[in-house]
Design an enzyme around this catalytic site. Structure first.
Site, PDB file in Angstrom:
ATOM      1  N   LEU A  15       0.838  -1.195   0.000  1.00  0.00           N
ATOM      2  CA  LEU A  15       0.000   0.000   0.000  1.00  0.00           C
ATOM      3  C   LEU A  15       0.879   1.253   0.000  1.00  0.00           C
ATOM      4  O   LEU A  15       0.781   2.086  -0.892  1.00  0.00           O
ATOM      5  CB  LEU A  15      -0.936  -0.020   1.225  1.00  0.00           C
ATOM      6  CG  LEU A  15      -1.828   1.209   1.419  1.00  0.00           C
ATOM      7  CD1 LEU A  15      -2.824   1.362   0.273  1.00  0.00           C
ATOM      8  CD2 LEU A  15      -2.602   1.122   2.750  1.00  0.00           C
TER       9      LEU A  15
ATOM     10  N   PRO B 140       6.293   6.231  -1.528  1.00  0.00           N
ATOM     11  CA  PRO B 140       7.138   7.307  -0.998  1.00  0.00           C
ATOM     12  C   PRO B 140       6.338   8.559  -0.621  1.00  0.00           C
ATOM     13  O   PRO B 140       6.636   9.219   0.367  1.00  0.00           O
ATOM     14  CB  PRO B 140       8.106   7.594  -2.153  1.00  0.00           C
ATOM     15  CG  PRO B 140       8.199   6.308  -2.897  1.00  0.00           C
ATOM     16  CD  PRO B 140       6.851   5.666  -2.781  1.00  0.00           C
TER      17      PRO B 140
ATOM     18  N   THR C 259       6.525  -5.255   4.158  1.00  0.00           N
ATOM     19  CA  THR C 259       6.955  -6.359   5.021  1.00  0.00           C
ATOM     20  C   THR C 259       6.845  -7.667   4.243  1.00  0.00           C
ATOM     21  O   THR C 259       5.860  -7.859   3.524  1.00  0.00           O
ATOM     22  CB  THR C 259       6.077  -6.425   6.288  1.00  0.00           C
ATOM     23  OG1 THR C 259       6.143  -5.166   6.941  1.00  0.00           O
ATOM     24  CG2 THR C 259       6.538  -7.521   7.240  1.00  0.00           C
TER      25      THR C 259
ATOM     26  N   ARG D 130      19.414  -9.430  40.305  1.00  0.00           N
ATOM     27  CA  ARG D 130      20.404  -8.359  40.418  1.00  0.00           C
ATOM     28  C   ARG D 130      20.388  -7.769  41.833  1.00  0.00           C
ATOM     29  O   ARG D 130      19.347  -7.330  42.317  1.00  0.00           O
ATOM     30  CB  ARG D 130      20.066  -7.278  39.397  1.00  0.00           C
ATOM     31  CG  ARG D 130      20.884  -6.018  39.503  1.00  0.00           C
ATOM     32  CD  ARG D 130      22.300  -6.247  39.054  1.00  0.00           C
ATOM     33  NE  ARG D 130      23.022  -4.987  38.951  1.00  0.00           N
ATOM     34  CZ  ARG D 130      24.337  -4.918  38.785  1.00  0.00           C
ATOM     35  NH1 ARG D 130      25.052  -6.016  38.724  1.00  0.00           N
ATOM     36  NH2 ARG D 130      24.929  -3.743  38.685  1.00  0.00           N
TER      37      ARG D 130
ATOM     38  N   ILE E  48      15.453  -0.694  34.034  1.00  0.00           N
ATOM     39  CA  ILE E  48      15.603  -1.660  35.135  1.00  0.00           C
ATOM     40  C   ILE E  48      16.915  -2.427  34.986  1.00  0.00           C
ATOM     41  O   ILE E  48      17.611  -2.680  35.965  1.00  0.00           O
ATOM     42  CB  ILE E  48      14.387  -2.628  35.177  1.00  0.00           C
ATOM     43  CG1 ILE E  48      13.147  -1.872  35.671  1.00  0.00           C
ATOM     44  CG2 ILE E  48      14.674  -3.852  36.060  1.00  0.00           C
ATOM     45  CD1 ILE E  48      11.834  -2.623  35.504  1.00  0.00           C
TER      46      ILE E  48
ATOM     47  N   GLU F 130       1.100   0.028  10.132  1.00  0.00           N
ATOM     48  CA  GLU F 130      -0.351  -0.253  10.093  1.00  0.00           C
ATOM     49  C   GLU F 130      -1.131   0.867  10.783  1.00  0.00           C
ATOM     50  O   GLU F 130      -2.114   0.628  11.484  1.00  0.00           O
ATOM     51  CB  GLU F 130      -0.653  -1.649  10.652  1.00  0.00           C
ATOM     52  CG  GLU F 130       0.108  -2.701   9.840  1.00  0.00           C
ATOM     53  CD  GLU F 130      -0.442  -4.092   9.893  1.00  0.00           C
ATOM     54  OE1 GLU F 130      -1.654  -4.231  10.109  1.00  0.00           O
ATOM     55  OE2 GLU F 130       0.344  -5.040   9.677  1.00  0.00           O
TER      56      GLU F 130
ATOM     57  N   SER G  62       0.405   5.976  15.727  1.00  0.00           N
ATOM     58  CA  SER G  62      -0.425   6.279  16.902  1.00  0.00           C
ATOM     59  C   SER G  62      -1.312   7.494  16.616  1.00  0.00           C
ATOM     60  O   SER G  62      -2.453   7.569  17.084  1.00  0.00           O
ATOM     61  CB  SER G  62       0.456   6.568  18.118  1.00  0.00           C
ATOM     62  OG  SER G  62       1.045   5.369  18.558  1.00  0.00           O
ATOM     63  N   GLU G  63      -0.789   8.425  15.834  1.00  0.00           N
ATOM     64  CA  GLU G  63      -1.564   9.634  15.528  1.00  0.00           C
ATOM     65  C   GLU G  63      -2.767   9.286  14.649  1.00  0.00           C
ATOM     66  O   GLU G  63      -3.868   9.803  14.849  1.00  0.00           O
ATOM     67  CB  GLU G  63      -0.657  10.668  14.830  1.00  0.00           C
ATOM     68  CG  GLU G  63       0.453  11.213  15.724  1.00  0.00           C
ATOM     69  CD  GLU G  63       1.502  10.181  16.126  1.00  0.00           C
ATOM     70  OE1 GLU G  63       1.876   9.331  15.286  1.00  0.00           O
ATOM     71  OE2 GLU G  63       1.926  10.187  17.301  1.00  0.00           O
TER      72      GLU G  63
END
Lengths: 382, 266
Positions: free
Chosen positions: A125, A128, A158, A268, A337, A363, A366-367
């Site tokens: 899909l 550029p 992909t 640890r 951590i 895919e 987030s926006e």
């Protein structure tokens, strides 16, 4: 409301978890470091039926529901996020649109090979100049006799290197924007379709990401997928399912971060005690566990709507948004951590950190997810 | 070949030792929310049975004594390729000792089928008593081979490769027989295909109660070996760190070997 997984779901979880921990996890670091496509793993995954999980048995698939599919992707991603996206793309972005929009002949021709791992699929899909603004794609499909002739460049594909069956979106109609687009099935062995630059990525290195060039690529008329001019609808509805696959991948990455963090924090010792006894570490671990649980329930909820044939676009976006941001957050905390050990390749936290980022981008960023959610919540069309 | 495989569902033995808890009253492991799995060697036994079926044809029946949720272990057996599954479930059975369980299994097997071969894991991964298989053979009046890893059918008999210290024995047994199975590289349990999991969910599981086996509620005690479990305890694990000195890696390795021998680790 029942929050328990069924016997079938638990068996699938146990099976894929065993597969992932015994066959994928031991080579995950190597796949990442060598950016190697895990051919042998994909072969094993196809034997187990993980390439066409939601494809009905009559087309060679496993006939699973969406929740089973997400359980499997989460387990694979827990071991190797790159391997998970190879499977997610084949299942969600290739098998699914053929199943929902394909003619009977197309289903019989392509689905058995895709579902049984004889051929891998990819979804073309992005271009550029057309990323989030997918409706502005410039690849052209020209009608000529009994054929469609496709010309254009697709990027960030992909499975682009290994795939043999490509779902290609191209502009076939004079109408501008979303209305002029159609979807096509293009076999990679046709003249005129070639693999271009293979990207070097930050993470998910086990999967290939490549440019696909189409230069006067001729395909028969019957390779049109869905109706003429309705390609954008095919693309977006396919992405709804795809987003759930990415949510599951993100939950898998986040779980890897949590499990690695728990193990490390217990082991640890600093200031004479395990770092798991420090409140700062405990809070991060508690927050990771909380966010992961929430992300998983969001994706199961969207999956349950999908399995009932109900609209789930908003819920898929919510799940994908929350799960991917959870993965990135959990990866950030996991590295912290681990301290200095989180920054080196001897520990997997560093790999999870690099793998997590893409889930907030592909895919639908987030926006874009927030845009989709806001449109639904506000009841506006644009 | 008609094969019965006896399975036991147990708490996943891979859980961290720190999460292992005992109930002080019942002296049993607390299951909690831990994952339940088929006991390790029982899965090897199932794998041996399935391979025999693939070679010889026939039927594999998985049998377990357990709670209702033991159906999950049976589903897995069905998904791996077993043809049918039987759950023997009644609350008093959960308290039965090994002899009691072997006798109950024997009754169930007699009632259900006339098998050519009965396979059990060589030991359960929770209690490791190693005696249910031999007790079962005794109860059924059948020959018993323990710690088998491979079974070759030969002229109506079987040749069992059984592991012993520093090697193996080849043992011939007449059929029907009971074989307890240990693991080797030829019997690693297969992973079920997801399609077979879907099919397994739809297969029926036969449920047997004590009454179905002619066992009166009070008579179970008489079937047991009257073994009294006095006490169970979780061993205290201590970790100590010892540095092996030496001027060269060779010298360090040599001293390490000596030290390990001294500690009887090797």
């Amino acid at each position: 409301m029942d929050f328990h997984l069924s016997e079938e779901h638990r068996l699938i979880q146990e099976t894929v978890r065993t597969f992932a921990s015994t066959e994928i996890l031991p080579i995950a670091a190597e796949l990442d470091q060598q950016a190697r496509f895990p051919k042998e793993i994909i072969q094993r995954a196809s034997e187990l039926g993980l390439l066409g999980m939601m494809v009905p048995p009559e087309y060679g698939g496993a006939g699973l529901d969406t929740i089973s599919y997400l359980i499997a992707i989460e387990e694979i991603a827990r071991a190797c996020a790159g391997t998970a996206v190879i499977l997610s793309v084949n299942n969600s972005l290739v098998c699914d649109p053929i199943l929902r929009y394909g003619t009977e002949a197309q289903k019989r021709r392509y689905l058995p090979d895709l579902a049984q791992g004889r051929k891998l699929g990819c979804y073309c899909l992005t271009e550029p100049e057309a990323g989030s603004d997918a409706a502005s794609i410039q690849t052209v499909a020209r009608e000529e006799g009994d054929e469609w002739v496709l010309t254009g460049t697709k990027i960030f594909v992909t499975n682009g290197v290994e795939a043999e069956i490509c779902i290609v979106y191209a502009r076939s109609e004079p109408e501008p924007g979303a209305r002029g687009i159609s979807a096509f099935i293009v076999e990679k062995d046709r003249p005129g379709i070639t693999v271009g630059k293979v990207e070097r990525k930050l993470g998910i290195k086990a999967s290939s990401t490549a440019e696909i060039h189409l230069e006067e690529c001729r395909i028969p008329k019957e390779n049109l997928l869905g109706r003429r001019g309705e390609g954008f609808r095919v693309a977006l509805s396919t992405l709804d399912g795809g987003r759930l696959g990415i949510a599951a991948q993100a939950v898998g990455i986040a779980r890897a971060c949590l499990e690695e963090s728990i193990a490390y924090a217990r082991e640890r010792r600093q200031f004479g005690q395990p770092i798991a006894s420090f409140q700062a570490i405990r809070w991060w671990i508690a927050d990771m566990a909380t966010r992961i649980e929430a992300a998983r329930l969001l994706m199961y909820r969207a999956a349950s709507l999908r399995d009932r044939g109900r609209p789930y676009t908003k819920e898929a976006s919510i799940a994908k948004l929350f799960a991917s941001e959870t993965a990135m957050w959990a990866a950030h905390k996991a590295v912290q951590i681990h301290g200095g050990y989180g920054y080196i390749q001897d520990y997997p936290a560093e790999r999870h950190f690099r793998d997590a980022k893409i889930t907030e981008i592909y895919e639908g960023t987030s926006e874009i997810q927030r845009l989709v959610i806001a449109r639904h919540v506000l009841g506006v069309r644009s | 070949m008609e094969i019965v495989v006896c399975l036991k569902q147990i708490v996943d033995p891979e859980i961290p030792a720190s999460e292992f808890r005992l109930d002080p009253v019942t002296k049993r492991q607390i299951r909690g929310s831990h994952a339940l799995v088929i006991s390790t060697y029982d899965e090897n036994a199932l794998e041996v049975a399935l391979q025999l079926k693939e070679k010889q044809g026939g039927k594999v029946t998985a049998v377990t004594i357990g709670e209702e949720q033991a159906t999950e272990a049976l589903r897995k057996a069905l998904a791996m390729g077993a043809d049918s599954a039987v759950l023997i479930s009644d609350p008093p059975l959960l308290e039965a000792d090994d002899l009691g369980k072997a006798r109950v299994l024997a009754r169930a097997i007699r009632k259900l089928t006339t098998p050519d071969l009965i396979l059990c894991g060589c030991e359960s991964a929770d209690w490791v008593s190693r005696i249910v298989g031999p007790f079962l053979a005794e109860e059924l009046g059948l020959p018993c081979v323990t710690f088998g890893t491979r079974i070759e059918p030969r002229d109506g008999k079987i040749v069992v490769r059984r592991i012993v210290e520093d090697g193996y024995h080849l043992v011939e047994a007449a059929l029907p027989a009971v074989v307890t199975i240990a693991s080797d590289e030829t019997n690693t349990p297969r992973l079920p295909k997801v399609r077979d999991i879907m099919a397994a969910v739809k297969k029926p599981i036969t449920l047997l109660r004590m009454a179905d086996l002619g066992i009166e509620p009070g008579s179970l005690k008489e079937m047991e070996g009257r073994i009294v479990l006095q006490d169970v305890a979780i061993p205290v694990r201590e970790a100590r760190c010892e540095f092996i000195e030496g001027d060269t890696p060779e010298e360090q390795a040599e001293r390490l070997v000596l030290r390990l021998k001294e500690l009887k680790v090797i």
